[in-house]
Design a protein around this motif. Structure first.
Motif, short mmCIF file in Angstrom:
data_model
loop_
_atom_site.label_atom_id
_atom_site.label_comp_id
_atom_site.label_asym_id
_atom_site.label_seq_id
_atom_site.Cartn_x
_atom_site.Cartn_y
_atom_site.Cartn_z
N ARG A 1 0.85 -1.20 0.00
CA ARG A 1 0.00 0.00 0.00
C ARG A 1 0.88 1.24 0.00
O ARG A 1 1.77 1.39 0.84
CB ARG A 1 -0.92 -0.01 1.22
CG ARG A 1 -2.06 1.00 1.18
CD ARG A 1 -3.06 0.67 2.27
NE ARG A 1 -4.26 1.50 2.17
CZ ARG A 1 -4.46 2.59 2.90
NH1 ARG A 1 -3.54 2.99 3.76
NH2 ARG A 1 -5.57 3.28 2.76
N THR A 2 0.64 2.13 -0.93
CA THR A 2 1.40 3.37 -1.03
C THR A 2 0.46 4.56 -1.16
O THR A 2 -0.74 4.41 -1.41
CB THR A 2 2.35 3.36 -2.25
OG1 THR A 2 1.56 3.42 -3.45
CG2 THR A 2 3.21 2.10 -2.28
N GLU A 38 5.43 6.78 0.67
CA GLU A 38 5.12 7.86 -0.26
C GLU A 38 5.78 7.58 -1.61
O GLU A 38 6.99 7.76 -1.77
CB GLU A 38 5.59 9.20 0.28
CG GLU A 38 5.17 10.36 -0.63
CD GLU A 38 5.57 11.72 -0.09
OE1 GLU A 38 5.95 12.57 -0.91
OE2 GLU A 38 5.50 11.90 1.14
N ARG A 39 4.99 7.15 -2.54
CA ARG A 39 5.50 6.85 -3.87
C ARG A 39 5.98 8.15 -4.53
O ARG A 39 5.30 9.17 -4.49
CB ARG A 39 4.40 6.19 -4.71
CG ARG A 39 4.87 5.59 -6.00
CD ARG A 39 3.73 4.84 -6.68
NE ARG A 39 4.19 4.17 -7.88
CZ ARG A 39 4.34 4.75 -9.07
NH1 ARG A 39 4.04 6.04 -9.20
NH2 ARG A 39 4.77 4.06 -10.10
N LYS A 86 16.34 4.98 -0.65
CA LYS A 86 16.55 6.17 0.18
C LYS A 86 15.34 7.09 0.13
O LYS A 86 14.84 7.42 -0.95
CB LYS A 86 17.79 6.93 -0.31
CG LYS A 86 18.08 8.21 0.46
CD LYS A 86 19.32 8.91 -0.10
CE LYS A 86 19.61 10.20 0.65
NZ LYS A 86 20.82 10.88 0.11
N ARG A 87 14.86 7.49 1.29
CA ARG A 87 13.81 8.50 1.37
C ARG A 87 14.39 9.86 1.05
O ARG A 87 15.43 10.26 1.60
CB ARG A 87 13.19 8.53 2.76
CG ARG A 87 12.19 7.44 3.01
CD ARG A 87 11.54 7.54 4.37
NE ARG A 87 10.79 8.77 4.57
CZ ARG A 87 9.82 8.93 5.47
NH1 ARG A 87 9.49 7.90 6.26
NH2 ARG A 87 9.19 10.08 5.60
N LEU A 88 13.75 10.61 0.17
CA LEU A 88 14.27 11.91 -0.22
C LEU A 88 14.02 12.96 0.84
O LEU A 88 14.77 13.94 0.93
CB LEU A 88 13.62 12.35 -1.54
CG LEU A 88 13.84 11.41 -2.74
CD1 LEU A 88 13.17 11.98 -3.97
CD2 LEU A 88 15.31 11.16 -2.99
N GLY A 103 7.89 4.43 -7.87
CA GLY A 103 7.82 5.60 -8.74
C GLY A 103 9.18 6.03 -9.26
O GLY A 103 9.26 6.81 -10.21
N ALA A 104 10.25 5.54 -8.65
CA ALA A 104 11.60 5.93 -9.07
C ALA A 104 11.86 5.46 -10.50
O ALA A 104 11.71 4.28 -10.80
CB ALA A 104 12.64 5.34 -8.12
#
Length: 203
Positions: free
Chosen positions: A14-15, A70-71, A133-135, A99-100
């Motif tokens: 789930r995103t 968070e996509r 990595k979370r931005l 999404g990357a």
């Protein structure tokens, strides 16, 4: 359209995608990914596709332990060139989930919602762990996949050879396909949380 029953029993990821929310593509931007989505993307089901799905699931759960991931807010680093081995196949599944995207991804709107360049590849083999990595926070995890605890049926090699050489009968083809998907089923349903299969560590 008929798929093996176990696809619906596999874990669900789930995103929330703020871009999808802004555009009204999904209510509140909530997107749920099932294994069948990865199968449709890849056009087939195998331990690599299933493994990539589980790698993405583990990474997102580690980076977002208390909320949907968070996509679009995640960078992914593949530890090998995109043309090497199964790197490209795994990267496509991870793009679906995070999404990357590489250089062909969406370039964003006024600096927001950019996906382009968030997926990168090593110039040469640097190991096997994929880095996420979370931005926003900079938190990172490395995820390593090892499918050897879920071995293939020992007869699969002979069956595959017969199929590829064009002299397999219907029984051999059916038995091969059934055994192939049985390995994927075990990976997704029995080993999804096995630390010997999916290993996550902070970096």
């Amino acid at each position: 359209m008929h798929f093996p029953d176990f696809y619906e029993k596999a874990p669900v990821i789930r995103t929330r995608d703020p871009f999808a929310a802004m555009l009204g593509a999904a209510r509140d931007g909530v997107l749920e990914y099932r294994y069948v989505d990865a199968v449709r993307l890849a056009g087939h089901s195998c331990p690599t596709v299933g493994g990539a799905f589980l790698v993405g699931r583990a990474a997102l759960a580690a980076l977002y332990p208390d909320e949907p991931a968070e996509r679009g807010n995640i960078a992914v680093y593949m530890p090998a060139p995109e043309h090497e081995g199964v790197t490209g196949v795994m990267a496509q599944v991870l793009t679906l989930l995070t999404g990357a995207a590489s250089s062909n991804g969406f370039h964003g709107i006024r600096g927001q919602f950019r996906r382009q360049g968030l997926l990168t590849f090593a110039e040469q083999q640097e190991g096997e762990a994929i880095i996420f990595k979370r931005l926003d926070t900079g938190a990172s995890v490395a995820v390593h996949l090892n499918v050897s605890p879920v071995p293939a049926n020992p007869a699969q090699g002979e069956r595959l050879t017969a199929i590829l050489e064009g002299h397999a009968n219907d029984l051999q083809r059916g038995t091969f396909a059934q055994a192939w998907q049985e390995r994927v089923r075990r990976l997704l349903l029995e080993f999804a949380d096995d630390p010997d299969v999916i290993r996550v560590r902070p970096v």
